[in-house]
Design a protein around this motif. Structure first.
Motif, PDB file in Angstrom:
ATOM      1  N   ASN A 150       8.576  40.285 -18.158  1.00  0.00           N
ATOM      2  CA  ASN A 150       7.983  40.316 -16.816  1.00  0.00           C
ATOM      3  C   ASN A 150       7.200  41.604 -16.636  1.00  0.00           C
ATOM      4  O   ASN A 150       7.733  42.635 -16.246  1.00  0.00           O
ATOM      5  CB  ASN A 150       9.073  40.192 -15.747  1.00  0.00           C
ATOM      6  N   ILE A 151       5.913  41.519 -16.938  1.00  0.00           N
ATOM      7  CA  ILE A 151       5.024  42.668 -16.827  1.00  0.00           C
ATOM      8  C   ILE A 151       3.687  42.208 -16.252  1.00  0.00           C
ATOM      9  O   ILE A 151       3.232  41.105 -16.545  1.00  0.00           O
ATOM     10  CB  ILE A 151       4.800  43.336 -18.216  1.00  0.00           C
ATOM     11  N   CYS A 152       3.101  42.997 -15.404  1.00  0.00           N
ATOM     12  CA  CYS A 152       1.782  42.677 -14.854  1.00  0.00           C
ATOM     13  C   CYS A 152       0.733  42.866 -15.944  1.00  0.00           C
ATOM     14  O   CYS A 152       0.651  43.929 -16.563  1.00  0.00           O
ATOM     15  CB  CYS A 152       1.481  43.583 -13.655  1.00  0.00           C
ATOM     16  N   TYR A 153      -0.095  41.851 -16.167  1.00  0.00           N
ATOM     17  CA  TYR A 153      -1.078  41.911 -17.244  1.00  0.00           C
ATOM     18  C   TYR A 153      -2.345  42.656 -16.832  1.00  0.00           C
ATOM     19  O   TYR A 153      -3.252  42.831 -17.645  1.00  0.00           O
ATOM     20  CB  TYR A 153      -1.427  40.490 -17.708  1.00  0.00           C
ATOM     21  N   LEU A 154      -2.389  43.121 -15.586  1.00  0.00           N
ATOM     22  CA  LEU A 154      -3.535  43.902 -15.125  1.00  0.00           C
ATOM     23  C   LEU A 154      -3.269  45.397 -15.202  1.00  0.00           C
ATOM     24  O   LEU A 154      -4.077  46.150 -15.733  1.00  0.00           O
ATOM     25  CB  LEU A 154      -3.890  43.509 -13.695  1.00  0.00           C
ATOM     26  N   CYS A 155      -2.135  45.827 -14.666  1.00  0.00           N
ATOM     27  CA  CYS A 155      -1.842  47.265 -14.684  1.00  0.00           C
ATOM     28  C   CYS A 155      -0.904  47.676 -15.807  1.00  0.00           C
ATOM     29  O   CYS A 155      -0.835  48.850 -16.174  1.00  0.00           O
ATOM     30  CB  CYS A 155      -1.248  47.699 -13.335  1.00  0.00           C
ATOM     31  N   ARG A 156      -0.138  46.704 -16.359  1.00  0.00           N
ATOM     32  CA  ARG A 156       0.803  46.975 -17.447  1.00  0.00           C
ATOM     33  C   ARG A 156       1.855  48.024 -17.078  1.00  0.00           C
ATOM     34  O   ARG A 156       2.371  48.727 -17.941  1.00  0.00           O
ATOM     35  CB  ARG A 156       0.059  47.432 -18.703  1.00  0.00           C
ATOM     36  N   LYS A 157       2.170  48.110 -15.778  1.00  0.00           N
ATOM     37  CA  LYS A 157       3.110  49.145 -15.340  1.00  0.00           C
ATOM     38  C   LYS A 157       4.319  48.580 -14.611  1.00  0.00           C
ATOM     39  O   LYS A 157       5.400  49.158 -14.676  1.00  0.00           O
ATOM     40  CB  LYS A 157       2.399  50.154 -14.429  1.00  0.00           C
ATOM     41  N   GLU A 158       4.130  47.472 -13.905  1.00  0.00           N
ATOM     42  CA  GLU A 158       5.214  46.936 -13.082  1.00  0.00           C
ATOM     43  C   GLU A 158       5.407  45.449 -13.355  1.00  0.00           C
ATOM     44  O   GLU A 158       4.600  44.810 -14.033  1.00  0.00           O
ATOM     45  CB  GLU A 158       4.910  47.161 -11.598  1.00  0.00           C
TER      46      GLU A 158
END
Length: 222
Positions: free
Chosen positions: A115-123
């Motif tokens: 579960n990772i955001c594919y835009l920011c790769r942070k949250e």
């Protein structure tokens, strides 16, 4: 009562009477819908009002709901009033109901994914993170207000809930822009996930403006 109706992560509802074939099918479909939601015994129950802004009850929305007739229509239905291609209206409908297939929604359905955001790769990725809190989204929102200065003074577009903007903004162009913004943002997310390709903030901003402008052309033709 809820605790008694659940067995582990599944609902265990036993009906005392025999169901017809149609009712049995509807019951099965209902169970599939219910099992998609996780219930935490550690968190208190919360009430929500689906006909009001931010799901909060007001007397005004209560009167509006009663005035709509015998079939009370959710405020989410306002998305269908927008002049945009049908496939994008369907996307908007799913997005404001938080039903698009973000990683957290897929996980609830049994998929095993990081579960990772594919835009920011942070949250972690969720509908609210993607359209509200993501760092890439914030940069993109600033880029749009530079490309379209008439939106620079619209605080609702810049800071408001994407759902509230699409459904309740008094400015039709802002509602259309927010829908185009969310659609192209989702398209960029899927491009990165499935094609391993990416555009920078400026290029995605250009794509949003092109999408928004194409709808204006459609509206003039009508």
């Amino acid at each position: 009562m809820v605790q008694q109706a659940r067995s582990g992560d599944q609902w265990n509802l036993k009906l005392s009477q025999q169901l017809s074939i149609q009712a049995e099918q509807e019951s099965t479909a209902l169970m599939q819908e219910l099992n998609a939601y996780l219930v935490s015994q550690e968190e208190p129950d919360q009430l929500s009002w689906k006909w009001g802004l931010n799901e909060k009850f007001t007397v005004k929305t209560s009167y509006e709901a009663m005035a709509s007739g015998p079939f009370i229509e959710s405020c989410n239905a306002k998305v269908w009033q927008l002049k945009a291609p049908l496939r994008i209206l369907i996307f908007g409908w799913l997005a404001i109901k938080e039903r698009i297939l973000t990683t957290d929604n897929l996980t609830r359905k049994g998929w095993e994914l990081p579960n990772i955001c594919y835009l920011c790769r942070k949250e972690a990725e969720s509908v609210r993170h993607l359209f509200h809190a993501c760092e890439f989204t914030s940069l993109l929102r600033r880029e749009i207000t530079v490309k379209m200065p008439e939106l620079s003074s619209c605080q609702l577009f810049q800071r408001g809930s994407f759902r509230a903007v699409i459904l309740f903004s008094k400015h039709t162009k802002v509602r259309h822009m927010q829908l185009a913004f969310c659609f192209i943002l989702w398209k960029e997310r899927c491009r990165r996930l499935f094609q391993d390709k990416r555009k920078n903030v400026e290029a995605v901003g250009d794509e949003i403006c092109q999408e928004y402008t194409s709808w204006n052309t459609l509206r003039r033709e009508e």
